[in-house]
Design an enzyme around this catalytic site. Structure first.
Site, PDB file in Angstrom:
ATOM      1  N   LYS A 150      95.695  87.290  59.634  1.00  0.00           N
ATOM      2  CA  LYS A 150      95.890  87.089  58.190  1.00  0.00           C
ATOM      3  C   LYS A 150      96.630  88.278  57.555  1.00  0.00           C
ATOM      4  O   LYS A 150      96.222  88.817  56.532  1.00  0.00           O
ATOM      5  CB  LYS A 150      94.559  86.834  57.491  1.00  0.00           C
ATOM      6  CG  LYS A 150      93.867  85.555  57.994  1.00  0.00           C
ATOM      7  CD  LYS A 150      92.564  85.298  57.287  1.00  0.00           C
ATOM      8  CE  LYS A 150      91.911  84.037  57.788  1.00  0.00           C
ATOM      9  NZ  LYS A 150      91.417  84.155  59.193  1.00  0.00           N
ATOM     10  N   ARG A 151      97.733  88.641  58.160  1.00  0.00           N
ATOM     11  CA  ARG A 151      98.541  89.733  57.646  1.00  0.00           C
ATOM     12  C   ARG A 151      99.429  89.246  56.500  1.00  0.00           C
ATOM     13  O   ARG A 151      99.558  88.058  56.244  1.00  0.00           O
ATOM     14  CB  ARG A 151      99.385  90.343  58.768  1.00  0.00           C
ATOM     15  CG  ARG A 151      98.584  90.985  59.904  1.00  0.00           C
ATOM     16  CD  ARG A 151      97.665  92.084  59.399  1.00  0.00           C
ATOM     17  NE  ARG A 151      97.239  92.993  60.462  1.00  0.00           N
ATOM     18  CZ  ARG A 151      96.054  92.985  61.049  1.00  0.00           C
ATOM     19  NH1 ARG A 151      95.156  92.096  60.684  1.00  0.00           N
ATOM     20  NH2 ARG A 151      95.754  93.855  61.991  1.00  0.00           N
TER      21      ARG A 151
END
Length: 290
Positions: free
Chosen positions: A108-109
């Site tokens: 979840k960058r």
């Protein structure tokens, strides 16, 4: 490394493109994603004293399930929390997964462009994942660096299953073209789908939002959807398959705790396989009907 050089380089290290993924789904009659959310406090007690406990646990889970699933999703938080040893276990795990199985870094960058470029390099080059989950709320320049890679996938958060999704994702906003109201997540799906193609973009849609999948498919009919939330979180595989499947299947349905922590004793991998088999058998029925 320039974009051109990066693309050329990755022709030699890419693991799986869209066609290959679809072929795996057809061969296995499965769209099962096994989530390796390996919490060291929950693995069987006999493994906890092992010098490389997390990787040993993952290795046995992979050996027991690799013929039943088409992808493994590694939630990086469980590895990052362990420091250097965790990162080593993560790298060992992704390298151990067979090359014909799709790999997702659930990281979840998403940050400003130059930072996202480094995240993309870390997960696509250094660790050689096929895909990474990305948060889109900083806009196009935070997502584009991931999309520059050939035969790599960006999995963008769409409509998630957590209760907090109503705080932002389900806010009403005005569509600037039609002047009608829509949910923010709908705006995200439409806008992000313009930045890439069904060959390099997927979207996360939670299984507990299964009835919304029919509407979502009208917005993004061809993209693959990564669907977490069946099993422990209570999502319905039947509903997800009914409302979310497209002509290519178009689904990667994730089960994590329900599979990997199915057993607590030395036969934990066998117990995990039994649960994975149940999911694969059910998926086979829906896949045949489709």
């Amino acid at each position: 490394m320039s974009t051109g050089r990066r693309s050329k380089f990755l022709l030699y290290i890419c693991r799986m493109n869209r066609l290959q993924l679809i072929q795996q789904i057809e061969q296995k009659k499965s769209y099962l994603c096994v989530g390796l959310d390996t919490d060291i406090t929950k693995i069987p007690k006999h493994l906890r004293s092992h010098p490389n406990a997390v990787f040993e646990f993952n290795k046995q889970i992979i050996d027991a399930t690799k013929d039943l699933c088409v992808t493994y999703k590694i939630n990086t938080a469980f590895y990052e929390a362990l420091g250097l040893k965790g990162w080593e276990a993560l790298e060992q795990t992704v390298n151990y997964i067979p090359k014909d199985i799709f790999t997702i870094a659930d990281a979840k960058r998403g940050d400003i462009g130059n930072t996202s470029a480094q995240y993309a390099k870390a997960f696509f080059e250094t660790l050689n994942f096929d895909a990474i989950t990305v948060a889109p709320y900083m806009g196009e320049d935070s997502v584009k660096p991931f999309l520059e890679y050939d035969n790599k996938w960006t999995v963008v958060l769409g409509l998630t299953s957590n209760t907090g999704s109503k705080d932002f994702e389900q806010l009403n906003v005005v569509n600037q073209v039609t002047n009608n109201e829509e949910f923010l997540y709908e705006r995200v799906l439409r806008k992000v789908s313009e930045w890439g193609t069904p060959n390099n973009l997927m979207f996360v849609v939670g299984a507990t939002k299964a009835r919304d999948l029919e509407h979502i498919r009208k917005i993004i009919p061809e993209h693959f959807l990564l669907v977490p939330g069946i099993g422990t979180q209570g999502g319905s595989l039947e509903d997800v398959s009914k409302y979310g499947m497209n002509k290519d299947c178009g689904l990667l349905v994730n089960a994590s705790r329900a599979i990997i922590f199915a057993g607590e004793n030395e036969n934990f991998a066998e117990e995990a396989r039994k649960v994975a088999q149940e999911y694969q058998k059910e998926m086979s029925g829906y896949f045949t009907k489709a």
